[in-house]
Design a protein around this motif. Sequence first.
Motif, PDB file in Angstrom:
ATOM      1  N   ALA A   1      95.524  17.509  65.363  1.00 42.00           N
ATOM      2  CA  ALA A   1      94.387  18.422  65.470  1.00 42.00           C
ATOM      3  C   ALA A   1      93.679  18.090  66.776  1.00 42.00           C
ATOM      4  CB  ALA A   1      93.440  18.230  64.292  1.00 42.00           C
ATOM      5  N   THR A   2      92.762  18.919  67.190  1.00 39.65           N
ATOM      6  CA  THR A   2      92.082  18.641  68.449  1.00 39.65           C
ATOM      7  C   THR A   2      91.312  17.334  68.346  1.00 39.65           C
ATOM      8  OG1 THR A   2      91.862  20.991  68.928  1.00 39.65           O
ATOM      9  CG2 THR A   2      90.431  19.481  70.133  1.00 39.65           C
ATOM     10  N   PRO A   3      91.687  16.376  69.173  1.00 44.77           N
ATOM     11  CA  PRO A   3      90.993  15.082  69.116  1.00 44.77           C
ATOM     12  C   PRO A   3      89.767  15.091  70.021  1.00 44.77           C
ATOM     13  CG  PRO A   3      92.819  14.956  70.647  1.00 44.77           C
ATOM     14  CD  PRO A   3      92.797  16.384  70.136  1.00 44.77           C
ATOM     15  N   TYR A   4      89.059  14.007  70.009  1.00 42.46           N
ATOM     16  CA  TYR A   4      88.080  13.754  71.062  1.00 42.46           C
ATOM     17  C   TYR A   4      88.880  13.362  72.305  1.00 42.46           C
ATOM     18  CZ  TYR A   4      84.736  13.267  67.188  1.00 42.46           C
ATOM     19  OH  TYR A   4      83.968  13.472  66.072  1.00 42.46           O
ATOM     20  N   LEU A   5      88.369  13.723  73.487  1.00 50.83           N
ATOM     21  CA  LEU A   5      89.103  13.487  74.731  1.00 50.83           C
ATOM     22  C   LEU A   5      88.215  12.762  75.730  1.00 50.83           C
ATOM     23  CD1 LEU A   5      90.414  17.107  74.706  1.00 50.83           C
ATOM     24  CD2 LEU A   5      91.937  15.138  74.655  1.00 50.83           C
ATOM     25  N   PHE A   6      88.818  11.852  76.464  1.00 55.74           N
ATOM     26  CA  PHE A   6      88.058  11.008  77.377  1.00 55.74           C
ATOM     27  C   PHE A   6      88.838  10.801  78.675  1.00 55.74           C
ATOM     28  CE2 PHE A   6      85.187   9.423  74.066  1.00 55.74           C
ATOM     29  CZ  PHE A   6      85.949   9.584  72.919  1.00 55.74           C
ATOM     30  N   TRP A   7      88.073  10.545  79.730  1.00 51.63           N
ATOM     31  CA  TRP A   7      88.636   9.999  80.954  1.00 51.63           C
ATOM     32  C   TRP A   7      87.861   8.719  81.287  1.00 51.63           C
ATOM     33  CZ3 TRP A   7      92.813  10.852  83.923  1.00 51.63           C
ATOM     34  CH2 TRP A   7      93.508  12.062  83.758  1.00 51.63           C
ATOM     35  N   TYR A   8      88.649   7.659  81.560  1.00 49.32           N
ATOM     36  CA  TYR A   8      88.081   6.392  81.985  1.00 49.32           C
ATOM     37  C   TYR A   8      88.604   6.068  83.383  1.00 49.32           C
ATOM     38  CZ  TYR A   8      86.354   5.113  77.327  1.00 49.32           C
ATOM     39  OH  TYR A   8      85.660   5.059  76.136  1.00 49.32           O
ATOM     40  N   VAL A   9      87.810   5.281  84.131  1.00 49.10           N
ATOM     41  CA  VAL A   9      88.225   4.820  85.446  1.00 49.10           C
ATOM     42  C   VAL A   9      88.184   3.299  85.461  1.00 49.10           C
ATOM     43  CG1 VAL A   9      85.887   5.011  86.413  1.00 49.10           C
ATOM     44  CG2 VAL A   9      87.858   4.997  87.935  1.00 49.10           C
TER      45      VAL A   9
END
Lengths: 114, 115
Positions: free
Chosen positions: A29-37
């Motif tokens: 299902a649509t998850p939570y989405l993240f970008w990390y650096v």
Amino acid sequence: AQSVTQPDIHITVSEGASLELRCNYSYGATPYLFWYVQSPGQGLQLLLKYFSGDTLVQGIKGFEAEFKRSQSSFNLRKPSVHWSDAAEYFCAVCGRNQGGKLIFGQGTELSVKP
Amino acid sequence: EPEVTQTPSHQVTQMGQEVILRCVPISNHLYFYWYRQILGQKVEFLVSFYNNEISEKSEIFDDQFSVERPDGSNFTLKIRSTKLEDSAMYFCASTLTAPQVPEAFFGQGTRLTVV
């Protein structure tokens, strides 16, 4: 199986040029989405996140990302790259009501040419 | 700005020795995690911890690993008998409310080298 794919292992752009880092996910299902650096020798810093609502999200340092449900993608963009943006970028997902466990992509290393 | 603190930043240990990696999560956070990143590979989930017990663990997190929150501030990862393949960067993370708003804050990491 749940997975995150970042197809580009290494990208080089010129300072001032635009940037797009790709991220595709496979999840029930649509998850939570993240970008990390991650800068050299540093920990992981959250750039931006998508939980719901507007599919274009703004983050820190001038980054934005667009969630496209039909493509299962969450690509990261920046209109004009600065030399200080050179780092490794990780896309990650987390299931809703799943206790916060993150699944990371392989990472994309960004180099910036003067 | 509150942050997650990890010590030491780098630890070298001999194979078979026990190591304890330490973390101080953000003070009002309730959910705690350990991840690891073997050189050149992706960041992998090891374990999550809530309400003084493990809530989820990966297949990597075998009997050689344990976690503990010995007091109100520290969160530790113990490896009982280290192997060469345990060499990695270990990250601690914490979130305030994981299921609803799983925004994880990460520490700087501990680089573990097993020789």
